[in-house]
Design a protein around this motif. Structure first.
Motif, mmCIF file in Angstrom:
data_model
loop_
_atom_site.group_PDB
_atom_site.id
_atom_site.type_symbol
_atom_site.label_atom_id
_atom_site.label_comp_id
_atom_site.label_asym_id
_atom_site.label_seq_id
_atom_site.Cartn_x
_atom_site.Cartn_y
_atom_site.Cartn_z
ATOM 1 N N SER A 107 42.220 44.963 43.638
ATOM 2 C CA SER A 107 41.149 44.783 43.012
ATOM 3 C C SER A 107 41.024 43.448 42.633
ATOM 4 O O SER A 107 41.150 42.986 41.886
ATOM 5 C CB SER A 107 39.953 45.382 43.518
ATOM 6 O OG SER A 107 40.282 46.152 42.325
ATOM 7 N N VAL A 108 40.231 42.390 43.063
ATOM 8 C CA VAL A 108 40.263 40.882 41.746
ATOM 9 C C VAL A 108 38.581 41.291 41.839
ATOM 10 O O VAL A 108 37.920 40.196 42.539
ATOM 11 C CB VAL A 108 40.926 39.645 42.691
ATOM 12 C CG1 VAL A 108 41.307 38.763 42.040
ATOM 13 C CG2 VAL A 108 42.006 39.998 43.325
ATOM 14 N N PRO A 109 38.610 41.303 40.658
ATOM 15 C CA PRO A 109 36.695 40.967 40.401
ATOM 16 C C PRO A 109 36.743 39.799 39.652
ATOM 17 O O PRO A 109 37.442 38.398 39.627
ATOM 18 C CB PRO A 109 36.396 41.729 38.882
ATOM 19 C CG PRO A 109 38.118 41.838 38.338
ATOM 20 C CD PRO A 109 38.696 42.411 39.407
ATOM 21 N N GLY A 110 35.208 39.521 40.587
ATOM 22 C CA GLY A 110 34.910 37.755 40.593
ATOM 23 C C GLY A 110 33.339 37.446 39.881
ATOM 24 O O GLY A 110 33.150 38.019 39.824
ATOM 25 N N GLU A 111 33.097 36.366 39.134
ATOM 26 C CA GLU A 111 32.100 36.225 38.860
ATOM 27 C C GLU A 111 31.244 35.233 41.246
ATOM 28 O O GLU A 111 31.570 34.856 41.560
ATOM 29 C CB GLU A 111 32.181 34.572 38.463
ATOM 30 C CG GLU A 111 32.229 34.626 36.815
ATOM 31 C CD GLU A 111 31.653 35.554 36.646
ATOM 32 O OE1 GLU A 111 30.513 36.022 36.009
ATOM 33 O OE2 GLU A 111 31.896 37.144 35.804
ATOM 34 N N PRO A 112 29.841 35.647 40.742
ATOM 35 C CA PRO A 112 28.892 35.192 42.049
ATOM 36 C C PRO A 112 29.099 33.357 42.373
ATOM 37 O O PRO A 112 28.932 33.053 41.039
ATOM 38 C CB PRO A 112 27.476 36.275 41.382
ATOM 39 C CG PRO A 112 27.670 36.501 39.882
ATOM 40 C CD PRO A 112 28.803 36.169 39.420
ATOM 41 N N VAL A 113 29.411 33.122 42.977
ATOM 42 C CA VAL A 113 29.002 31.782 43.514
ATOM 43 C C VAL A 113 27.867 31.846 44.097
ATOM 44 O O VAL A 113 27.244 32.120 45.245
ATOM 45 C CB VAL A 113 29.814 31.539 44.681
ATOM 46 C CG1 VAL A 113 30.232 29.906 45.406
ATOM 47 C CG2 VAL A 113 32.137 30.887 44.015
ATOM 48 N N PRO A 114 26.683 31.521 43.378
ATOM 49 C CA PRO A 114 25.436 31.126 44.432
ATOM 50 C C PRO A 114 25.765 30.641 46.018
ATOM 51 O O PRO A 114 26.225 29.860 46.585
ATOM 52 C CB PRO A 114 24.682 30.262 43.935
ATOM 53 C CG PRO A 114 25.301 30.514 42.507
ATOM 54 C CD PRO A 114 26.956 30.410 42.985
#
Length: 414
Positions: A170-177
């Motif tokens: 699983s690849v956690p990521g930062e939110p893209v608005p």
């Protein structure tokens, strides 16, 4: 056969072996007992997927070779899926009772068919046979995705909640608005265009008049869907289509399929995992996708809108490339996640294009006869083979289906 024709046949033979090996690889770590389970009528045991895809090559391709002799013709009824014109079939909801032939027997049959077909291709086969092999490979890639979604459902029914692969990435990521991208309207061309393979339901290419519209830059996320739940989305009949509301009430739906009661974790191919707030919400029905869109002050895109927008985007993303991964958060700018992560429900019923014609013979049953009561999904998922998807690809499921990697993208009128 000319040298160029032999080169084509050799290339197809190589890809045929690769597709068959990929299916076998996806079974790594599964026990014979795992591969026997049929957890609901809409899903099939892994062993049945292995057998049915073998049946397809034997019945529709190798049957054209007069030197080939089927070693288990009595199995044809067991592993026919829905091809009424080629003979009877075992009842779909009862595939899980087929303890015989054994898994070892099915694997031996696969090897026999693989060797016979590969040898024929390497010697050279006519153009019609090569086209059937292409169809068979794409058919098997569809079953690779079904194999993964069906085993996930089967394992979810075990109170131990065992993982398909506890180490799956699983690849956690930062939110893209989330924002909306303006898309021009006008008369656009949709449907398959090119020299490669495409299913019959992707054709013919034709003009379609679109009004200007807005398409969300990414898929709806887990955190956004959680807000819908917390705002009483599953308890407001004004948000739901009539059939959707009846399904919610009848089935007691209160959250996406596989979400746990804590609304903070979900059952995945990697077992129970904490929800990544920025990852796309998956395993939604059409009814849920439509209700969420209405709650969000938006709508679902039509399949023509989706395809027109996707035509300008590279066909790449979080797709099945060797070993499956979980859906992960969007990255970058522009239209994101158009391919991979999750299939996207559209507002379009699955019907034929103007001038559509089914394939001749029994293979005409492949797509056309399902153009009733189904809805179109686009874009592929994390379980869709990377070489299988394209801009014109039309997936379809009934509106209540939830066990697939299905999500949603919002649209608005401009």
């Amino acid at each position: 056969m000319s040298p160029s024709d032999l080169t084509v046949a050799t290339s197809i033979a190589s890809r045929f072996r690769a597709v068959r090996e990929q299916t076998a690889a996806l079974c790594t770590g599964l026990s014979a007992e795992d591969m026997m389970v049929q957890s609901m009528p809409d899903a099939s045991p892994t062993k049945w997927h292995l057998a049915h895809t073998t049946w397809f090559f034997e019945r529709f391709v190798l049957s054209r070779n007069k030197t080939f002799k089927a070693i288990h013709p009595e199995w044809h009824e067991l592993f026919n899926s829905y091809y009424q014109s080629v003979g009877p079939m075992h009842a779909r909801p009862m595939r899980g009772v087929l303890s015989r032939p054994s898994l070892d027997d099915v694997k031996a049959w696969r090897s026999h068919v693989d060797e016979a077909l590969a040898a024929w291709l390497e010697r050279g086969a006519d153009a019609e046979t090569l086209a059937l092999v292409e169809l068979g490979m794409n058919h098997e890639q569809q079953h690779q995705e079904l194999l993964l979604t069906d085993i996930q459902h089967a394992l979810s029914c075990n109170e131990l909640l065992p993982a398909y692969d506890a180490h799956i990435a699983s690849v956690p990521g930062e939110p893209v608005p989330l924002r909306f991208v303006a898309c021009e309207g006008g008369t656009v061309e949709v449907g398959y265009e090119g020299e490669g393979f495409a299913f019959d339901n992707e054709s013919p290419r034709h003009g379609y008049l679109l009004r200007p519209y807005m398409l969300a830059n990414r898929l709806v996320s887990n955190s956004e869907y959680l807000m819908f739940i917390q705002d009483g989305g599953y308890h407001d009949p004004l948000l739901w289509l009539s059939d959707g509301w009846a399904t919610v009430q009848g089935q007691g739906w209160s959250r996406p399929f596989y979400w746990q009661e804590d609304l903070a974790s979900a059952f995945t191919l990697g077992g129970v995992r904490e929800l990544d707030p920025s990852a796309p919400v998956t395993h939604l029905s059409y009814f849920e996708a439509d209700a969420f869109a209405r709650w969000a002050g938006a709508r679902l895109p039509t399949e023509q809108e989706w395809e027109h927008a996707a035509a300008s985007v590279p066909v790449q993303g979080n797709l099945l490339d060797g070993w499956p991964r979980l859906p992960h958060a969007a990255r970058g700018a522009g239209l994101l996640q158009m391919f991979g992560d999750a299939w996207e429900w559209t507002a379009s019923p699955y019907v034929s294009y103007p001038g559509f014609k089914t394939l001749p013979g029994a293979l005409g049953e492949y797509n056309g006869k399902f153009m009733s009561g189904q809805w179109v999904l686009r874009g592929g998922s994390c379980a869709t083979p990377v070489s299988h998807i394209r801009c014109s690809y039309r997936n379809f499921f009934p509106p209540h289906a939830r066990w697939q990697f299905s999500g949603t993208r919002l649209a608005r009128d401009a």
